[in-house]
Design an enzyme around this catalytic site. Structure first.
Site, PDB file in Angstrom:
ATOM      1  N   HIS A   1      19.391   0.470 -16.197  1.00 46.75           N
ATOM      2  CA  HIS A   1      20.067   1.656 -15.668  1.00 46.75           C
ATOM      3  C   HIS A   1      19.857   1.852 -14.161  1.00 46.75           C
ATOM      4  O   HIS A   1      20.797   1.703 -13.396  1.00 46.75           O
ATOM      5  CB  HIS A   1      19.593   2.881 -16.461  1.00 46.75           C
ATOM      6  CG  HIS A   1      20.394   4.105 -16.208  1.00 46.75           C
ATOM      7  ND1 HIS A   1      20.572   5.094 -17.159  1.00 46.75           N
ATOM      8  CD2 HIS A   1      21.057   4.537 -15.107  1.00 46.75           C
ATOM      9  CE1 HIS A   1      21.325   6.059 -16.647  1.00 46.75           C
ATOM     10  NE2 HIS A   1      21.622   5.733 -15.412  1.00 46.75           N
TER      11      HIS A   1
ATOM     12  N   TYR B   1      -2.060  10.513   6.321  1.00 46.87           N
ATOM     13  CA  TYR B   1      -1.216   9.565   7.040  1.00 46.87           C
ATOM     14  C   TYR B   1       0.167  10.168   7.296  1.00 46.87           C
ATOM     15  O   TYR B   1       0.746  10.815   6.425  1.00 46.87           O
ATOM     16  CB  TYR B   1      -1.065   8.292   6.205  1.00 46.87           C
ATOM     17  CG  TYR B   1      -0.122   7.273   6.786  1.00 46.87           C
ATOM     18  CD1 TYR B   1      -0.504   6.450   7.838  1.00 46.87           C
ATOM     19  CD2 TYR B   1       1.165   7.125   6.268  1.00 46.87           C
ATOM     20  CE1 TYR B   1       0.357   5.513   8.367  1.00 46.87           C
ATOM     21  CE2 TYR B   1       2.037   6.187   6.782  1.00 46.87           C
ATOM     22  CZ  TYR B   1       1.629   5.379   7.836  1.00 46.87           C
ATOM     23  OH  TYR B   1       2.495   4.456   8.347  1.00 46.87           O
TER      24      TYR B   1
ATOM     25  N   TYR C   1       0.806  -1.232   0.000  1.00 48.58           N
ATOM     26  CA  TYR C   1       0.000   0.000   0.000  1.00 48.58           C
ATOM     27  C   TYR C   1       0.837   1.281   0.000  1.00 48.58           C
ATOM     28  O   TYR C   1       0.420   2.319  -0.516  1.00 48.58           O
ATOM     29  CB  TYR C   1      -0.988  -0.012   1.166  1.00 48.58           C
ATOM     30  CG  TYR C   1      -0.380   0.277   2.520  1.00 48.58           C
ATOM     31  CD1 TYR C   1      -0.315   1.576   3.004  1.00 48.58           C
ATOM     32  CD2 TYR C   1       0.144  -0.743   3.303  1.00 48.58           C
ATOM     33  CE1 TYR C   1       0.248   1.846   4.236  1.00 48.58           C
ATOM     34  CE2 TYR C   1       0.708  -0.478   4.520  1.00 48.58           C
ATOM     35  CZ  TYR C   1       0.772   0.817   4.993  1.00 48.58           C
ATOM     36  OH  TYR C   1       1.343   1.083   6.196  1.00 48.58           O
TER      37      TYR C   1
HETATM   38 ZN   LIG Z   1      22.691   6.725 -13.950  1.00 52.45          ZN
END
Ligand SMILES: [Zn+2]
Length: 221
Positions: free
Chosen positions: A156, A209, A115
């Site tokens: 990456h 929250y 969540y």
């Molecule tokens: Zn990078």
């Protein structure tokens, strides 16, 4: 006019240290930036985030032109500029975290298996691979970040943004944690994904929250 930018230097360097110490970047990988008005403070190219100093940071304008600093800005400057131009970002964090990079290497997205991912916008997309430092990479990331504050980068790493450097760092830490959970979950079964109704309820709850809540009878400070 570097006054606003100068107030960001200590926080940016602290974030760099934290990224290195917690293994979210290695060596000279990763780069971080923060915005004050029409100026950006960015880590320099080739810098080891573990050791970067406040006076080594580069100040650029929103076109990427160097305004102040002894070193050229990060080679990923096009990515940072694209995020600031496209979203209401106060800081951007780009890293090569092990779990996030692992997921980015095999998946099309990190599904919403927990969540707390709703604080990043839900499922986190994996942007297709593009060469580092290119406008092409920046464009793929902007696409992946639509309605999200985090994106995974195929082959990456990861990028997050937030209202300030603390928020962008928290997003990176949450993303890496969730990717670790996902990898472990996949190792022992098929992870369950939160359905639309579950996400709606959480999205409403997350709006408040984490904020301090005063006990009704507590005296004012
Ligand atoms: Zn990078």
């Amino acid at each position: 006019m570097t006054e606003g930018i100068d107030s960001l230097r200590a926080g940016l360097v602290q974030a760099c240290r934290e990224l290195a110490q917690t293994g979210l970047v290695v060596g000279s990988a990763g780069n971080v930036s923060a915005r004050a008005g029409d100026r950006l403070l960015v880590t320099p190219t080739g810098a080891r985030l573990a050791a970067v100093a406040e006076d080594e940071l580069a100040v650029v304008d929103l076109d990427g032109t160097l305004v102040d600093g002894p070193l050229l800005p990060t080679s990923e400057l096009p990515l940072h500029l694209a995020v600031y131009r496209s979203f209401d970002a106060g800081a951007v964090v780009h890293t090569h975290p092990p779990m996030a990079t692992a997921v980015a290497g095999v998946a099309d997205e990190l599904p919403c298996i927990h969540y707390t991912l709703l604080s990043l916008g839900g499922n986190v997309r994996v942007a297709p691979y593009a060469t580092f430092g290119t406008d092409e990479l920046a464009a793929t990331i902007v696409d992946a970040l639509q309605e999200r504050t985090a994106a995974l980068m195929g082959g990456h790493g990861a990028v997050t943004y937030g209202a300030d450097i603390a928020a962008a760092m928290a997003a990176t830490q949450l993303l890496e944690w969730a990717c670790g959970v996902y990898v472990h979950a996949c190792a022992c079964g098929t992870p369950r994904v939160l359905d639309d109704q579950q996400r709606r309820v959480v999205a409403e709850a997350l709006a408040t929250y984490g904020a301090p809540v005063r006990v009704p009878s507590a005296p004012l400070p």
